[in-house]
Design an enzyme around this catalytic site. Structure first.
Site, short mmCIF file in Angstrom:
data_model
loop_
_atom_site.label_atom_id
_atom_site.label_comp_id
_atom_site.label_asym_id
_atom_site.label_seq_id
_atom_site.Cartn_x
_atom_site.Cartn_y
_atom_site.Cartn_z
N GLU A 281 0.95 -1.23 0.00
CA GLU A 281 -0.14 0.08 0.12
C GLU A 281 0.77 1.09 -0.12
O GLU A 281 0.64 2.35 -0.75
CB GLU A 281 -0.97 0.06 1.24
CG GLU A 281 -1.98 -0.99 1.06
CD GLU A 281 -2.93 -0.92 -0.15
OE1 GLU A 281 -3.38 0.17 -0.52
OE2 GLU A 281 -2.92 -1.96 -0.85
N TRP A 284 1.65 1.82 -3.31
CA TRP A 284 0.70 2.35 -4.10
C TRP A 284 0.95 3.90 -4.06
O TRP A 284 0.69 4.82 -5.15
CB TRP A 284 -0.91 2.28 -3.59
CG TRP A 284 -1.64 1.04 -4.39
CD1 TRP A 284 -1.34 -0.36 -3.99
CD2 TRP A 284 -1.88 0.87 -5.87
NE1 TRP A 284 -1.95 -1.23 -4.92
CE2 TRP A 284 -2.08 -0.57 -5.73
CE3 TRP A 284 -2.15 1.98 -6.62
CZ2 TRP A 284 -3.01 -0.97 -7.15
CZ3 TRP A 284 -2.88 1.34 -7.80
CH2 TRP A 284 -3.26 0.05 -7.96
N TRP A 312 -21.31 12.91 -19.12
CA TRP A 312 -21.75 13.05 -17.50
C TRP A 312 -23.04 13.86 -17.35
O TRP A 312 -23.67 14.36 -18.52
CB TRP A 312 -20.58 14.20 -16.73
CG TRP A 312 -19.34 13.69 -16.79
CD1 TRP A 312 -18.34 14.29 -17.46
CD2 TRP A 312 -18.92 12.55 -15.90
NE1 TRP A 312 -17.01 13.53 -17.08
CE2 TRP A 312 -17.33 12.61 -16.27
CE3 TRP A 312 -19.47 11.61 -15.09
CZ2 TRP A 312 -16.45 11.56 -15.63
CZ3 TRP A 312 -18.42 10.46 -14.72
CH2 TRP A 312 -17.14 10.40 -14.78
N ASN A 349 -10.33 3.67 3.49
CA ASN A 349 -10.04 3.59 1.96
C ASN A 349 -11.28 2.85 1.33
O ASN A 349 -11.65 3.05 0.23
CB ASN A 349 -8.73 2.69 1.84
CG ASN A 349 -8.46 2.54 0.39
OD1 ASN A 349 -8.32 3.36 -0.38
ND2 ASN A 349 -8.36 1.37 -0.28
N TRP A 367 -15.61 13.02 -12.07
CA TRP A 367 -14.75 12.60 -10.75
C TRP A 367 -14.08 13.71 -10.36
O TRP A 367 -13.71 13.81 -9.18
CB TRP A 367 -13.68 11.46 -11.37
CG TRP A 367 -12.82 12.03 -12.70
CD1 TRP A 367 -13.12 11.63 -13.80
CD2 TRP A 367 -11.73 12.50 -12.43
NE1 TRP A 367 -12.11 12.17 -14.50
CE2 TRP A 367 -11.01 12.85 -13.87
CE3 TRP A 367 -10.84 13.11 -11.48
CZ2 TRP A 367 -9.81 13.33 -14.02
CZ3 TRP A 367 -9.60 13.72 -11.69
CH2 TRP A 367 -9.18 13.92 -13.00
N TRP A 390 -9.03 9.00 -7.81
CA TRP A 390 -10.28 9.27 -8.42
C TRP A 390 -10.29 8.91 -9.90
O TRP A 390 -11.41 8.15 -10.16
CB TRP A 390 -10.59 10.93 -8.32
CG TRP A 390 -11.08 11.24 -7.02
CD1 TRP A 390 -10.62 11.61 -5.96
CD2 TRP A 390 -12.57 11.21 -6.78
NE1 TRP A 390 -11.49 11.72 -4.84
CE2 TRP A 390 -12.73 11.59 -5.35
CE3 TRP A 390 -13.73 10.76 -7.49
CZ2 TRP A 390 -13.89 11.42 -4.73
CZ3 TRP A 390 -14.99 10.75 -6.78
CH2 TRP A 390 -15.04 11.15 -5.53
P1 FAD Z 1 -3.11 2.27 5.21
O1 FAD Z 1 -3.77 1.19 4.68
O2 FAD Z 1 -2.39 2.01 6.39
O3 FAD Z 1 -1.85 2.40 3.98
C1 FAD Z 1 -0.44 2.83 4.51
C2 FAD Z 1 -0.21 4.16 3.71
O4 FAD Z 1 -0.20 3.68 2.25
C3 FAD Z 1 -1.23 5.31 3.75
O5 FAD Z 1 -1.02 6.09 4.75
C4 FAD Z 1 -0.95 5.87 2.32
O6 FAD Z 1 0.17 6.86 2.32
C5 FAD Z 1 -0.42 4.66 1.42
N1 FAD Z 1 -1.81 4.32 0.69
C6 FAD Z 1 -2.75 3.27 0.99
N2 FAD Z 1 -3.57 3.08 -0.06
C7 FAD Z 1 -3.31 3.81 -1.00
C8 FAD Z 1 -3.87 4.07 -2.17
N3 FAD Z 1 -4.81 3.46 -2.73
N4 FAD Z 1 -3.19 5.08 -3.09
C9 FAD Z 1 -2.05 5.95 -2.50
N5 FAD Z 1 -1.65 5.48 -1.36
C10 FAD Z 1 -2.02 4.87 -0.48
N6 FAD Z 1 -4.55 8.84 -0.06
C11 FAD Z 1 -3.88 10.00 0.41
O7 FAD Z 1 -2.95 10.21 1.29
N7 FAD Z 1 -4.35 11.28 0.25
C12 FAD Z 1 -5.50 11.22 -0.68
O8 FAD Z 1 -5.95 12.58 -1.05
C13 FAD Z 1 -6.29 10.22 -1.06
N8 FAD Z 1 -7.47 10.37 -1.82
C14 FAD Z 1 -8.01 9.13 -2.29
C15 FAD Z 1 -9.13 9.35 -3.00
C16 FAD Z 1 -9.95 8.24 -3.63
C17 FAD Z 1 -10.93 8.39 -4.20
C18 FAD Z 1 -9.35 6.92 -3.17
C19 FAD Z 1 -10.27 5.82 -3.52
C20 FAD Z 1 -8.32 6.83 -2.20
C21 FAD Z 1 -7.53 7.91 -1.79
N9 FAD Z 1 -6.37 7.72 -1.00
C22 FAD Z 1 -5.66 8.91 -0.95
C23 FAD Z 1 -5.68 6.34 -0.66
C24 FAD Z 1 -6.26 5.74 0.42
O9 FAD Z 1 -7.69 5.72 0.71
C25 FAD Z 1 -5.48 6.37 1.70
O10 FAD Z 1 -4.20 6.45 1.57
C26 FAD Z 1 -5.61 5.62 2.99
O11 FAD Z 1 -7.23 5.57 3.16
C27 FAD Z 1 -5.19 6.26 4.15
O12 FAD Z 1 -5.43 5.35 5.34
P2 FAD Z 1 -4.35 4.71 6.13
O13 FAD Z 1 -3.19 5.75 6.29
O14 FAD Z 1 -4.77 4.15 7.14
O15 FAD Z 1 -3.77 3.56 5.08
#
Ligand code: FAD
Length: 485
Positions: A281, A284, A312, A349, A367, A390
C-alpha cells in the site's frame, strides 16, 4: 566546513528525523535557519484545502517545538518563495539554501525557477529526496518509459536497493547571530473561523511525535492482521499514517525500516502477510507519485484520453453533488463515509472507493468534482494519491477499476460493515435498525422503521437514485462513450 548559515526551506518534510536536507545543513558547519514559507500562489492550481490548513497549523507549531528542543526555531514568513528566500539570505548572511524535493507539477516549476534564480545570485542550492522510497525519475520500465500498471512497478521497486534512513541530527543546531523576524502563526489564519474542525483534534495529533505514536500503535497490534482487516471500516485495521506521510512528519524510509525491524525480530522479511500487504500500500503511494510526475496533466484530465468525452449528467443546481457532500444520499454506507470525512478529515479506503464509485457511476457526476471536495476536506489531501484514487474509481486512470464494475452500495455495506458498527457510528439516526435492514432502510417493513425511529424522507432521506436504474444509465453512458457519442 562553511561558517556561513544555511537556510533549510521546509515544505512537506515537517520532521527532524530522517531529514537529509537538515542533516546536510548541520554538517555544512554554519548556522541552520529552518524556514516555512506561506506561499499560496506558489502552490499553483492547488492551494491548500481547509482540512489541510488545519493540519498544517498544528504541524508547524509541533515542528517549532521540536526545533526549540535543539536550540533552534522555525522561521515563518509569508510571501513569494524567491522573495522570502532572498530576503532571508540578506538578513542572515546565508550562502546556501537546501530543501526536500516535491513532485507536483506546480511545485516542480516553481522550484526550478527558484533554484535558477538563487544560483544566479551565487547561492549554493541543493535538494534531497525525503518523501519517497524511489523518486519517479529513477524508475523506468524495460522500454525506458514510465510504468502504468502497479504490479510490475512494485516488483521493480522491491528489487531495488532502499536508501538507508538519514543519521540523526546533532543534539543542537547552530543558530544564526540574530534570528530573522518571524510571522505570528495565528496571523496566517490557517484554522477555520467556524468550528467545523473541532472533531479533528480528538482523532489526530499532527506532528512528528503523533506520526511515531501512530506507527508504533499500528506495528504493535494491527499490522499482522492488516491483510484480513484493512477492508473493514468499523474496526481500526489500517495505520492512519496518510496525513503524517503527506506532510512528511514521517518518511516511507522510516516506515520501511520499522517493518524491516519487525521482520528481523522474527527472522523473516516481511514479518507477516499483513506487513507485506501494508508495504504494497505504501507502494501505491509511490506509484501515485510516479504517475503524477510522468503524466502531469492528470489532476484535472483523464489519463485515458477517450474518457474526456464522457457524457456526465447535468446537475445544474448542484442538488446531487450537495447530497453526496453532505452525506444525504439515502445510501447508508455512502452517507457514513461522507460524514466521517466531514467530522474527522479522513475516510477509510474501502469507503473512499464506494463513495467515489457512487459519485461517478450512480450520480454520473465528473470525478473532478469529487477530487475537489476531497482536496478541501481531507487532512491527507495529496495531489498524487487523490488523483490516482479518483481516476482509478472513474475507470479512466492507470491500472483502474474497469468502468463497468459498478460498486453496489448495499452489497458493499453488507460485506464490509456486516455488523453495522460503522454506519451506526456515523449515521446515528439509523442506529436502532436491525442489521438486516441497516444498509437498505427503504426495503424495511414500515413497522420495523417505526420501531427504530426511522421516518424516511423526514429524519433520513429516501435514496436519491434507484440502484438498478442508475447502474443501467451508467453502463449506457459508458457504451455511448465507447461508440464515440
Ligand atoms: P493504510 O492502509 O495504513 O496504508 C498505508 C499508507 O499507504 C497510507 O497512509 C498511504 O500513504 C498509502 N496508501 C494506502 N492506500 C493507498 C492508495 N490506494 N493510493 C495511494 N496511497 C495509498 N490517500 C492519500 O494519502 N491522500 C489522498 O488525497 C487520497 N485520496 C483518495 C481518493 C480516493 C477516491 C481513493 C479511493 C483513495 C484515496 N487515497 C488517498 C488512498 C487511500 O484511501 C488512503 O491513503 C488511505 O485510506 C489512508 O489510510 P491509512 O493511512 O490508514 O492507510
Amino acid at each position: 566546513m562553511s561558517e556561513s548559515p544555511t537556510i533549510v526551506w521546509l515544505r512537506q518534510d515537517l520532521r527532524l528525523a530522517d531529514h537529509p536536507a537538515l542533516a546536510a545543513a548541520a554538517a555544512r558547519g554554519g548556522a541552520v535557519v529552518p524556514v516555512y514559507i506561506w506561499d499560496e500562489a506558489g502552490e499553483g492550481d492547488w492551494p491548500l484545502g481547509g482540512a489541510s490548513r488545519w493540519w498544517l497549523h498544528h504541524s508547524l507549531a509541533a515542528l517549532d517545538d521540536a526545533l526549540q528542543g535543539k536550540g533552534s526555531r522555525l522561521v515563518l514568513r509569508a510571501g513569494r518563495a524567491i522573495e522570502v528566500l532572498r530576503a532571508l539570505m540578506a538578513e542572515t548572511g546565508a550562502t546556501a539554501v537546501y530543501w526536500s524535493r516535491r513532485y507536483e507539477p506546480g511545485s516542480i516549476k516553481r522550484d526550478r525557477e527558484v533554484k535558477a534564480a538563487l544560483r544566479e545570485d551565487g547561492a549554493e542550492v541543493r535538494s534531497f529526496n525525503s518523501a519517497l522510497l524511489h523518486e519517479p525519475h529513477t524508475i523506468r520500465n524495460k522500454q525506458g518509459g514510465p510504468f502504468k500498471v502497479f504490479t510490475p512497478f512494485w516488483r521493480h521497486c522491491l528489487a531495488r536497493e532502499k536508501e538507508a534512513v538519514t543519521p540523526d541530527l546533532p543534539a543542537t543546531l547552530r543558530s544564526p547571530q540574530t534570528w530573522p523576524t518571524c510571522d505570528d502563526l495565528s496571523a496566517w489564519k490557517l484554522l477555520p473561523r467556524r468550528d467545523w474542525a473541532d472533531g479533528f483534534s480528538e482523532r489526530w495529533r499532527p506532528g512528528e511525535n503523533g506520526a511515531h505514536e501512530a506507527l508504533a500503535a499500528f506495528a504493535d497490534e494491527v499490522i499482522n492482521q492488516y491483510s484480513d482487516q484493512r477492508n473493514f471500516p468499523g474496526i481500526r485495521g489500517t495505520s492512519r499514517l496518510s496525513p503524517y506521510l503527506h506532510f512528511g512528519e514521517i518518511s516511507p524510509r522510516q516506515i520501511w525500516a520499522a517493518v524491516a525491524a519487525l521482520g528481523a525480530e522474527r527472522g523473516v522479511f516481511p514479518a507477516s502477510k499483513g506487513a507485506q500487504v501494508f508495504l504494497a500500500e505504501v507502494g501505491w503511494r509511490e506509484f501515485a507519485y510516479h504517475l503524477l510526475f510522468h503524466f502531469d496533466h492528470t489532476p484535472t484530465h483523464p489519463l485515458r484520453d477517450e474518457f474526456a468525452a464522457f457524457p456526465w449528467r447535468a446537475d445544474e443546481d448542484g442538488t446531487l453533488l450537495r447530497a453526496w457532500q453532505n452525506g444525504r444520499t439515502g445510501y447508508p454506507i455512502v452517507d457514513a463515509g461522507m460524514r466521517e470525512l466531514w467530522a474527522t478529515g479522513w475516510m477509510h479506503n474501502r469507503v473512499r472507493m464506494v463513495v467515489a464509485s457512487f459519485l461517478v457511476k450512480h450520480l454520473r457526476l465528473p470525478w473532478q468534482r469529487g477530487a475537489e471536495w476531497f482536496w478541501d476536506t481531507l487532512v491527507d489531501a495529496d495531489l498524487a494519491s487523490n488523483t490516482l484514487g479518483w481516476q482509478w474509481s472513474a475507470g479512466c486512470g492507470a491500472d483502474a477499476a474497469p468502468y463497468f464494475r459498478v460498486f453496489a452500495p448495499v452489497l458493499q455495506g453488507g460485506k464490509f460493515d456486516g455488523d453495522g458498527d460503522y454506519v451506526r457510528r456515523w449515521v446515528p439516526e439509523l442506529a436502532s435498525l436491525p442489521n438486516k435492514h441497516l444498509h437498505a432502510p427503504w426495503e424495511a417493513p414500515e413497522q420495523v422503521l417505526t420501531a427504530a425511529g426511522v421516518a424516511l424522507g423526514r429524519n433520513y432521506p429516501h435514496p436519491i437514485v434507484d440502484h438498478k436504474e442508475a447502474r443501467d444509465a451508467a453502463l449506457a453512458a459508458y457504451q455511448e462513450l465507447r461508440q464515440g457519442g
